[in-house]
Design a protein around this motif. Structure first.
Motif, PDB file in Angstrom:
ATOM      1  N   PRO A  91       0.835  -1.204   0.000  1.00  0.00           N
ATOM      2  CA  PRO A  91       0.000   0.000   0.000  1.00  0.00           C
ATOM      3  C   PRO A  91       0.864   1.247   0.000  1.00  0.00           C
ATOM      4  CG  PRO A  91      -0.011  -1.045   2.148  1.00  0.00           C
ATOM      5  CD  PRO A  91       0.720  -1.960   1.221  1.00  0.00           C
ATOM      6  N   GLN A  92       0.340   2.290  -0.625  1.00  0.00           N
ATOM      7  CA  GLN A  92       1.073   3.548  -0.708  1.00  0.00           C
ATOM      8  C   GLN A  92       0.203   4.656  -0.159  1.00  0.00           C
ATOM      9  OE1 GLN A  92       2.113   3.913  -4.799  1.00  0.00           O
ATOM     10  NE2 GLN A  92       3.631   2.281  -4.717  1.00  0.00           N
TER      11      GLN A  92
ATOM     12  N   ALA B  41      -0.126   3.388   3.937  1.00  0.00           N
ATOM     13  CA  ALA B  41       1.227   2.901   4.231  1.00  0.00           C
ATOM     14  C   ALA B  41       1.803   3.614   5.441  1.00  0.00           C
ATOM     15  CB  ALA B  41       2.129   3.111   3.020  1.00  0.00           C
ATOM     16  N   VAL B  42       1.590   4.912   5.540  1.00  0.00           N
ATOM     17  CA  VAL B  42       2.112   5.679   6.678  1.00  0.00           C
ATOM     18  C   VAL B  42       1.458   5.217   7.964  1.00  0.00           C
ATOM     19  CG1 VAL B  42       2.226   7.985   7.692  1.00  0.00           C
ATOM     20  CG2 VAL B  42       2.713   7.671   5.266  1.00  0.00           C
ATOM     21  N   GLU B  43       0.129   4.992   7.917  1.00  0.00           N
ATOM     22  CA  GLU B  43      -0.573   4.519   9.115  1.00  0.00           C
ATOM     23  C   GLU B  43      -0.073   3.138   9.523  1.00  0.00           C
ATOM     24  OE1 GLU B  43      -4.727   4.636   8.356  1.00  0.00           O
ATOM     25  OE2 GLU B  43      -4.806   6.824   8.261  1.00  0.00           O
ATOM     26  N   ARG B  44       0.111   2.252   8.532  1.00  0.00           N
ATOM     27  CA  ARG B  44       0.578   0.902   8.839  1.00  0.00           C
ATOM     28  C   ARG B  44       1.974   0.945   9.459  1.00  0.00           C
ATOM     29  NH1 ARG B  44       0.370  -3.591   4.367  1.00  0.00           N
ATOM     30  NH2 ARG B  44      -1.802  -3.588   4.945  1.00  0.00           N
ATOM     31  N   GLU B  45       2.862   1.774   8.909  1.00  0.00           N
ATOM     32  CA  GLU B  45       4.216   1.890   9.455  1.00  0.00           C
ATOM     33  C   GLU B  45       4.201   2.421  10.876  1.00  0.00           C
ATOM     34  OE1 GLU B  45       6.679   4.172   6.877  1.00  0.00           O
ATOM     35  OE2 GLU B  45       6.488   2.758   5.209  1.00  0.00           O
TER      36      GLU B  45
ATOM     37  N   GLU C  88       4.847   1.421  16.644  1.00  0.00           N
ATOM     38  CA  GLU C  88       4.351   1.436  18.025  1.00  0.00           C
ATOM     39  C   GLU C  88       4.363   0.022  18.616  1.00  0.00           C
ATOM     40  OE1 GLU C  88       0.502   3.204  18.000  1.00  0.00           O
ATOM     41  OE2 GLU C  88       1.248   5.158  17.327  1.00  0.00           O
ATOM     42  N   MET C  89       3.983  -0.962  17.799  1.00  0.00           N
ATOM     43  CA  MET C  89       3.981  -2.338  18.298  1.00  0.00           C
ATOM     44  C   MET C  89       5.401  -2.799  18.599  1.00  0.00           C
ATOM     45  SD  MET C  89       1.078  -4.047  15.880  1.00  0.00           S
ATOM     46  CE  MET C  89       1.472  -5.693  16.390  1.00  0.00           C
TER      47      MET C  89
END
Length: 189
Positions: free
Chosen positions: A42-43, A47-51, A56-57
């Protein structure tokens, strides 16, 4: 029965996982072994949210291992070799003794030869353990026992050396004074 692709459509997400959809559609058998095409990463905002979520995890997760300094120094190579050899011999002796015991319980003809060989193996295992001890003592004697700079023996040796040096320096100084100017005369001619 509802598949993954149908569940995504009904949930309203609209995004269908390509691998899940391919698994749903792929027939069983030879065709099922074909590689499934991967969907592109995803871009943009997703992608920013996933990163950020993954970051955080990762921060919450404890590290897999913590490096600690070794408590003891590594054994010297000859001692370690003797120790490995002794462990293997002792393990084989224990297996042999167990086989001898079980074959004796079963009344097998193998029990008598196994008991004899177990006795011989016990002698060899004892030699192996003693070999570790002797090798360790020889290594310590040859390469010196590790002693700390603050050990009592070193401190006493240092004091004795210092006393000998001072005694020699005093004797040399006394000989110089008497030898140059003769007895009783302290100044130069």
């Amino acid at each position: 029965m509802m598949g993954t692709a149908e569940r995504h459509r009904e949930s309203g997400s609209g995004a269908v996982d390509g691998a899940a959809a391919a698994r749903e559609i792929a027939p069983q058998g030879a065709a099922a072994r074909r590689p499934v095409p991967r969907r592109p990463a995803p871009q943009g905002r997703v992608a920013v949210e996933r990163e950020s979520v993954e970051h955080e995890m990762a921060e919450q997760r404890p590290p897999l291992w913590v490096e600690e300094p070794a408590r003891r120094r590594r054994l010297p190579d000859p001692v370690r070799t003797a120790a490995v050899r002794a462990v293997i011999i002792v393990a084989l002796t224990l297996v042999q003794a167990m086989v001898a015991f079980l074959s004796a319980l079963a009344g097998s003809w193998l029990s008598f030869p196994m008991v004899l060989s177990s006795v011989a193996s016990t002698v060899v295992a004892t030699w192996g353990v003693l070999d570790v001890w002797v090798t360790r003592q020889v290594w310590n004697q040859r390469y010196g026992v590790v002693s700390m700079p603050s050990s009592t023996a070193r401190r006493l040796r240092r004091e004795r050396r210092r006393a000998r040096r001072q005694a020699r320096a005093a004797a040399r100084g006394k000989d110089r004074i008497q030898g140059r100017s003769g007895p009783g005369q302290l100044s130069h001619p």
